[in-house]
Design a protein around this motif. Structure first.
Motif, short mmCIF file in Angstrom:
data_model
loop_
_atom_site.label_atom_id
_atom_site.label_comp_id
_atom_site.label_asym_id
_atom_site.label_seq_id
_atom_site.Cartn_x
_atom_site.Cartn_y
_atom_site.Cartn_z
N ASN A 128 7.59 46.23 29.07
CA ASN A 128 8.14 47.19 28.11
C ASN A 128 7.06 48.20 27.74
OD1 ASN A 128 10.41 47.92 26.20
ND2 ASN A 128 8.72 47.69 24.74
N GLY A 129 7.39 49.49 27.87
CA GLY A 129 6.46 50.54 27.50
C GLY A 129 6.85 51.14 26.17
N GLY A 130 5.98 51.04 25.19
CA GLY A 130 6.27 51.56 23.86
C GLY A 130 5.15 52.44 23.34
N ALA A 131 5.27 52.84 22.08
CA ALA A 131 4.26 53.71 21.48
C ALA A 131 2.91 53.04 21.39
CB ALA A 131 4.73 54.14 20.09
N SER A 132 2.90 51.71 21.26
CA SER A 132 1.64 50.99 21.09
C SER A 132 1.03 50.56 22.41
CB SER A 132 1.84 49.76 20.20
OG SER A 132 2.78 48.87 20.78
N GLY A 133 1.73 50.74 23.53
CA GLY A 133 1.18 50.33 24.82
C GLY A 133 2.22 49.64 25.67
N ILE A 134 1.75 48.72 26.52
CA ILE A 134 2.62 48.01 27.45
C ILE A 134 2.54 46.52 27.17
CG2 ILE A 134 3.00 47.43 29.88
CD1 ILE A 134 1.85 50.16 30.61
N GLY A 135 3.67 45.93 26.88
CA GLY A 135 3.76 44.48 26.72
C GLY A 135 4.63 43.91 27.81
N GLY A 136 4.64 42.61 27.92
CA GLY A 136 5.42 41.99 28.98
C GLY A 136 6.01 40.67 28.56
N GLY A 137 7.02 40.26 29.30
CA GLY A 137 7.65 38.96 29.11
C GLY A 137 7.94 38.34 30.46
N LEU A 138 7.94 37.03 30.51
CA LEU A 138 8.16 36.30 31.75
C LEU A 138 9.31 35.32 31.58
CD1 LEU A 138 4.44 35.33 32.48
CD2 LEU A 138 5.72 37.24 33.49
N ILE A 139 10.18 35.29 32.58
CA ILE A 139 11.22 34.28 32.66
C ILE A 139 10.95 33.48 33.94
CG2 ILE A 139 13.69 33.81 32.84
CD1 ILE A 139 12.94 35.07 30.18
N VAL A 140 10.71 32.19 33.79
CA VAL A 140 10.42 31.31 34.93
C VAL A 140 11.36 30.12 34.85
CG1 VAL A 140 8.71 29.87 36.07
CG2 VAL A 140 8.02 32.05 35.04
N HIS A 141 12.08 29.87 35.93
CA HIS A 141 13.11 28.81 35.95
C HIS A 141 14.09 28.99 34.79
CE1 HIS A 141 11.41 26.58 39.27
NE2 HIS A 141 10.22 26.59 38.70
N GLY A 142 14.39 30.23 34.48
CA GLY A 142 15.38 30.53 33.46
C GLY A 142 14.89 30.41 32.03
N MET A 143 13.60 30.14 31.83
CA MET A 143 13.06 29.95 30.49
C MET A 143 11.95 30.96 30.22
SD MET A 143 14.78 27.42 29.27
CE MET A 143 13.79 26.95 27.84
N PRO A 144 11.87 31.47 28.99
CA PRO A 144 10.76 32.37 28.64
C PRO A 144 9.44 31.62 28.63
CG PRO A 144 12.08 31.88 26.69
CD PRO A 144 12.81 31.29 27.86
N VAL A 145 8.41 32.26 29.15
CA VAL A 145 7.07 31.67 29.18
C VAL A 145 6.20 32.38 28.16
CG1 VAL A 145 5.01 31.31 30.58
CG2 VAL A 145 7.28 31.03 31.60
N ARG A 146 5.63 31.62 27.21
CA ARG A 146 4.84 32.23 26.15
C ARG A 146 3.36 31.86 26.23
NH1 ARG A 146 9.89 31.36 23.83
NH2 ARG A 146 10.75 33.19 22.75
N GLY A 147 3.02 30.84 26.99
CA GLY A 147 1.62 30.42 27.05
C GLY A 147 1.30 29.47 25.92
N VAL A 148 0.12 28.87 25.99
CA VAL A 148 -0.25 27.82 25.04
C VAL A 148 -0.31 28.32 23.60
CG1 VAL A 148 -2.74 28.17 25.35
CG2 VAL A 148 -1.88 25.92 24.63
N SER A 149 -0.70 29.59 23.40
CA SER A 149 -0.81 30.13 22.05
C SER A 149 0.17 31.25 21.75
CB SER A 149 -2.24 30.65 21.80
OG SER A 149 -3.18 29.61 21.94
N GLY A 150 1.04 31.55 22.71
CA GLY A 150 2.05 32.58 22.48
C GLY A 150 1.68 33.96 22.96
N TYR A 151 0.61 34.09 23.74
CA TYR A 151 0.13 35.41 24.12
C TYR A 151 0.41 35.79 25.57
CZ TYR A 151 -2.60 34.86 19.80
OH TYR A 151 -2.97 34.65 18.51
#
Length: 313
Positions: A128-151
């Motif tokens: 996603n490209g927004g005013a603050s920069g570029i963020g991202g999201g991952l869907i793996v095996h149909g589930m969102p991936v957030r990482g151990v701390s959410g980052y």
């Protein structure tokens, strides 16, 4: 927001308001006021207008920053100047509702996976490209991936691979310094604009310098996407915000650039798609976050009822 996991038809916004906010301020002082501007707190505590009597049971919020388990922003966006702000607690106090908070790109990925360009696909990379920069999201095996701390998903903070030194505009910068909404605004001579206005300005411009800037950003973005393809082997890459504008009339070009820099087996099945939920994608994701607690324990959200003995009295 109306809709839920049992009804996967596209949700719709019941109402929306985007109040102007001048400058940045600490969330502790400004958040309650902003909530009153965007939706009266009394409505959030009880019944929302135009909702046909539906009571509010939870609140979902999205913010452009890195969220540690939905409570504070440890890597705040520069234009807000918020540091370690307890966003969930502030929103919950202002609305009187159970509140879920997450990164806006993560929630955008959820919305596009459930209702949009990636519906029905189990392996998705979303940027996603927004005013603050570029963020991202991952869907793996149909589930969102957030990482151990959410980052997880901070693609914008990766160092870009730039094949031509002529393309580099931000030495020692990261991806979001090179592929940038503010650079696109400057290219078309605007100081600020919403996404539809910027998209229209880019698509209607016949200025060669505008075409050169979009091509430059597209080349750099392609290398970043190729790296994601090699690592994650997604079925689709979905681009939202200003990144979707870089696909306008050039999806095949961008796809060819990505495949040329990817392992052939990894890139064989990947599609590059623009997000289709438009401005609602982040609201829909926030609504899904709010639904999560309700679906996990529906009985806990039912109003308390008197027992048989109390009713007899």
């Amino acid at each position: 927001m109306h809709g839920g996991p049992r009804n996967r038809d596209r949700p719709r916004s019941l109402a929306a308001r985007r109040p102007p906010v001048a400058g940045s301020s600490a969330p502790n002082s400004s958040l309650p006021a902003r909530l009153r501007l965007s939706w009266p707190t009394r409505s959030l505590r009880g019944r929302r207008p135009h909702s046909q009597g539906a009571a509010s049971s939870a609140s979902g919020s999205r913010f452009p920053g890195s969220s540690a388990r939905g409570t504070a922003w440890c890597a705040p966006p520069p234009h807000l100047e918020w540091h370690d702000a307890p966003i969930r607690e502030l929103v919950a106090d202002a609305t009187g509702l159970p509140t879920a908070v997450d990164n806006d790109a993560t929630l955008g990925a959820v919305a596009e996976h459930l209702y949009g360009a990636a519906r029905g696909l189990d392996h998705v990379v979303y940027l996603n490209g927004g005013a603050s920069g570029i963020g991202g999201g991952l869907i793996v095996h149909g589930m969102p991936v957030r990482g151990v701390s959410g980052y997880a998903g901070e693609f914008g903070q990766n160092r870009p691979g730039i094949a031509s030194t002529a393309d580099q505009q931000a030495p020692e910068g990261v991806l979001e310094d090179e592929v940038s909404r503010s650079r696109l605004l400057r290219a078309v001579g605007l100081t600020s604009a919403d996404d539809p206005t910027l998209a229209a300005a880019l698509s209607t411009s016949d200025d060669p310098s505008v075409a050169a800037e979009t091509d430059r950003q597209r080349r750099i973005l392609a290398t970043a996407l190729a790296n994601a393809v090699n690592v994650l082997n997604p079925r689709a890459i979905v681009l939202g915000g200003f990144l979707a504008m870089l696909t306008e009339g050039a999806t095949d070009q961008l796809t060819d650039l990505v495949r040329a820099q990817s392992m052939p087996a990894n890139a064989e099945d990947v599609d590059i798609r623009a997000a289709v939920q438009a401005d609602d994608r982040l609201l829909i994701g926030a609504a899904e976050a709010a639904f999560a607690g309700l679906l996990a324990d529906p009985l806990s959200r039912l109003p308390e009822r008197p027992g048989p003995l109390e009713e007899a009295r």
